[in-house]
Design a protein around this motif. Structure first.
Motif, PDB file in Angstrom:
ATOM      1  N   ALA A  45      67.280  65.863  -1.127  1.00  0.00           N
ATOM      2  CA  ALA A  45      66.756  67.230  -1.087  1.00  0.00           C
ATOM      3  C   ALA A  45      65.632  67.417  -2.098  1.00  0.00           C
ATOM      4  O   ALA A  45      64.600  68.047  -1.806  1.00  0.00           O
ATOM      5  N   LEU A  46      65.791  66.862  -3.294  1.00  0.00           N
ATOM      6  CA  LEU A  46      64.757  66.974  -4.321  1.00  0.00           C
ATOM      7  C   LEU A  46      63.477  66.240  -3.916  1.00  0.00           C
ATOM      8  O   LEU A  46      62.370  66.739  -4.134  1.00  0.00           O
ATOM      9  N   LEU A  47      63.625  65.072  -3.314  1.00  0.00           N
ATOM     10  CA  LEU A  47      62.443  64.309  -2.911  1.00  0.00           C
ATOM     11  C   LEU A  47      61.730  64.955  -1.728  1.00  0.00           C
ATOM     12  O   LEU A  47      60.492  64.904  -1.639  1.00  0.00           O
ATOM     13  N   VAL A  48      62.477  65.569  -0.813  1.00  0.00           N
ATOM     14  CA  VAL A  48      61.844  66.312   0.282  1.00  0.00           C
ATOM     15  C   VAL A  48      61.059  67.485  -0.288  1.00  0.00           C
ATOM     16  O   VAL A  48      59.916  67.753   0.119  1.00  0.00           O
ATOM     17  N   ALA A  49      61.652  68.200  -1.242  1.00  0.00           N
ATOM     18  CA  ALA A  49      60.956  69.311  -1.882  1.00  0.00           C
ATOM     19  C   ALA A  49      59.685  68.826  -2.579  1.00  0.00           C
ATOM     20  O   ALA A  49      58.644  69.494  -2.551  1.00  0.00           O
ATOM     21  N   LEU A  50      59.766  67.632  -3.178  1.00  0.00           N
ATOM     22  CA  LEU A  50      58.598  67.055  -3.840  1.00  0.00           C
ATOM     23  C   LEU A  50      57.496  66.749  -2.835  1.00  0.00           C
ATOM     24  O   LEU A  50      56.311  67.004  -3.100  1.00  0.00           O
ATOM     25  N   GLN A  51      57.871  66.228  -1.678  1.00  0.00           N
ATOM     26  CA  GLN A  51      56.886  65.948  -0.629  1.00  0.00           C
ATOM     27  C   GLN A  51      56.214  67.241  -0.150  1.00  0.00           C
ATOM     28  O   GLN A  51      55.001  67.292   0.058  1.00  0.00           O
ATOM     29  N   VAL A  52      57.004  68.291   0.030  1.00  0.00           N
ATOM     30  CA  VAL A  52      56.463  69.580   0.463  1.00  0.00           C
ATOM     31  C   VAL A  52      55.501  70.125  -0.584  1.00  0.00           C
ATOM     32  O   VAL A  52      54.417  70.631  -0.269  1.00  0.00           O
ATOM     33  N   PHE A  53      55.876  70.020  -1.849  1.00  0.00           N
ATOM     34  CA  PHE A  53      55.024  70.507  -2.929  1.00  0.00           C
ATOM     35  C   PHE A  53      53.703  69.759  -2.949  1.00  0.00           C
ATOM     36  O   PHE A  53      52.634  70.352  -3.117  1.00  0.00           O
ATOM     37  N   ARG A  54      53.769  68.419  -2.756  1.00  0.00           N
ATOM     38  CA  ARG A  54      52.534  67.626  -2.731  1.00  0.00           C
ATOM     39  C   ARG A  54      51.627  68.077  -1.600  1.00  0.00           C
ATOM     40  O   ARG A  54      50.412  68.176  -1.753  1.00  0.00           O
ATOM     41  N   GLY A  55      52.257  68.318  -0.438  1.00  0.00           N
ATOM     42  CA  GLY A  55      51.456  68.740   0.709  1.00  0.00           C
ATOM     43  C   GLY A  55      50.785  70.078   0.478  1.00  0.00           C
ATOM     44  O   GLY A  55      49.604  70.249   0.787  1.00  0.00           O
ATOM     45  N   LYS A  56      51.518  71.040  -0.090  1.00  0.00           N
ATOM     46  CA  LYS A  56      50.946  72.356  -0.331  1.00  0.00           C
ATOM     47  C   LYS A  56      49.886  72.312  -1.409  1.00  0.00           C
ATOM     48  O   LYS A  56      48.903  73.059  -1.371  1.00  0.00           O
TER      49      LYS A  56
END
Length: 428
Positions: A410-421
């Motif tokens: 869950a933390l790594l998915v959130a990190l991917q989303v943050f990078r994308g945004k």
């Protein structure tokens, strides 16, 4: 560029002798990687199944612990492979400097790690409660060929030379079950199992050396090439740290089991982990194929999304299969000696599915040289060691590992989303 490389290898281009073989034609493409890695994983799984049946829960638990530590000790293999593949795919103009640095560093690192593992063999003997020192010594020797294979595979992966890479993967799985199974048939002991693994581990190195045998490098003399070499070494170190965290998170639970559970319970846990490893390794070919794309500007986001969708769907199917066909799964992990874990096999499948997604996300972080990925995974390792030490049963330890893996995913998915945004390629 001051150095050149002859990248023309026999078997890389269509010829009348090779082109006539349908099998080789398949192996030339990305489908060949899927086939080769499937065979490799079946071979690895078959070796574990043979070992579980011939050794029984108590001794097999020790062998499973040794194999888990081998994964941890050989983590530089994964770092070298990831670095070589990413750099060659992302910077094809620097191929010569990258390849020369990777292949030289690979052998040096393999010898150093092997020496350290041999020096630590008495500690491994104590930690895993082995029957003797020899299995731990053989474990240390295994580190050398396993590490060398990683650097060779990384060069082939980065160049997308699927045929020789497929042959390397085929030479990992098939010899392990054949040679390892023969060693166990001769003598069903921990030492025999590791001796078989050691002999089999040198075969992919021979295949990789053959595939790269015509490399011709000049001296690295320009300032640019020297900087490329330094940067490759730095990236290898950083990648190894991140992958060490993943390997530790996906393998140290069996070491914890050997400490907090009795030999029989730890053996049952090791049997359940055969299902976990099967689900984890089954889709590994997707990561191998997608990683160069994840490292290439403009292809990364789509590659990660495709990988997540595929791994999630496959993991769910495996969990359903383990739940509905637990009796069949039990046969493949060792039979009635492991019936105490039959009702929990679906849980071990969940664990494998989570780890496969986690592995993809770790490689997605490496592809963009993100710094936070390794920190989040290391937090998971610390949590596993701390919370796992409180477990008192097979089920409790498996649930603990699954919850921790889910949190890290869950933390790594959130990190991917943050990078994308944020619209950035790295998180500083």
């Amino acid at each position: 560029m001051s150095s050149t490389v002859d990248r023309t290898q026999p078997g890389d281009t269509t010829s009348s002798s090779v082109g006539g073989s349908r099998l080789l034609k398949v192996l030339r493409g990305s489908a060949g990687i899927a086939i080769a890695m499937a065979v490799m994983n079946v071979g690895t799984y078959a070796f574990q199944m043979v070992a579980a049946r011939l050794l029984g829960p108590s001794q097999y638990g020790a062998v499973a612990g040794l194999m888990a530590l081998l994964m941890v000790l050989s983590v530089v293999q994964l770092g070298l492979q990831a670095t070589a593949a990413r750099r060659i795919a992302a910077a094809p103009d620097d191929v010569a400097a990258i390849e020369q640095t990777v292949l030289t560093t690979t052998w040096r690192a393999a010898l150093v790690l092997g020496g350290l593992a041999l020096a630590a063999s008495p500690a491994v003997w104590w930690l895993l409660r082995l029957d003797g020192l020899l299995p731990a010594v053989l474990l240390g020797l295994c580190v050398v060929p396993v590490t060398v294979m990683g650097g060779q595979a990384g060069v082939l992966q980065g160049e997308r030379r699927w045929l020789p890479l497929s042959l390397v993967y085929l030479s990992v799985g098939v010899p392990r079950v054949l040679v390892g199974g023969l060693a166990l048939a001769i003598s069903a002991t921990e030492a025999s199992a590791m001796a078989g693994v050691l002999v089999a581990s040198w075969l992919p190195v021979l295949v990789g050396s053959w595939a790269l045998r015509n490399r011709k490098h000049g001296a690295i003399v320009t300032a640019h090439d020297r900087e490329v070499r330094r940067d490759v070494r730095r990236e290898t170190y950083a990648s190894s740290i991140a992958l060490l965290a993943f390997v530790a998170l996906s393998n140290l639970d069996i070491v914890v089991a050997r400490q907090v559970l009795d030999d029989h319970q730890a053996g049952l846990y090791a049997g359940g982990l055969i299902v976990t490893k099967a689900v984890l390794f089954l889709p590994q070919f997707a990561i191998v194929i997608l990683f160069p794309s994840m490292s290439t500007a403009g292809e990364s986001r789509a590659a990660v999304l495709r990988g997540l969708a595929f791994l999630t769907a496959l993991g769910a199917a495996c969990v359903a299969g383990a739940y509905l066909l637990s009796g069949v799964a039990l046969v493949f992990i060792g039979g009635d000696d492991y019936d105490g874990v039959q009702d929990e096999l679906w849980l071990f499948a969940v664990l494998g599915g989570l780890l496969s997604v986690l592995q993809l996300l770790v490689y997605a972080g490496l592809a963009k040289r993100g710094r936070w990925t390794k920190y989040l995974v290391w937090l998971g390792v610390i949590a596993l060691l701390g919370a796992g030490a409180l477990a008192t049963s097979v089920t409790a330890l498996a649930v603990t590992a699954a919850v921790i893996d889910l949190a890290v995913v869950a933390l790594l998915v959130a990190l991917q989303v943050f990078r994308g945004k944020a619209g950035t390629e790295t998180l500083r």
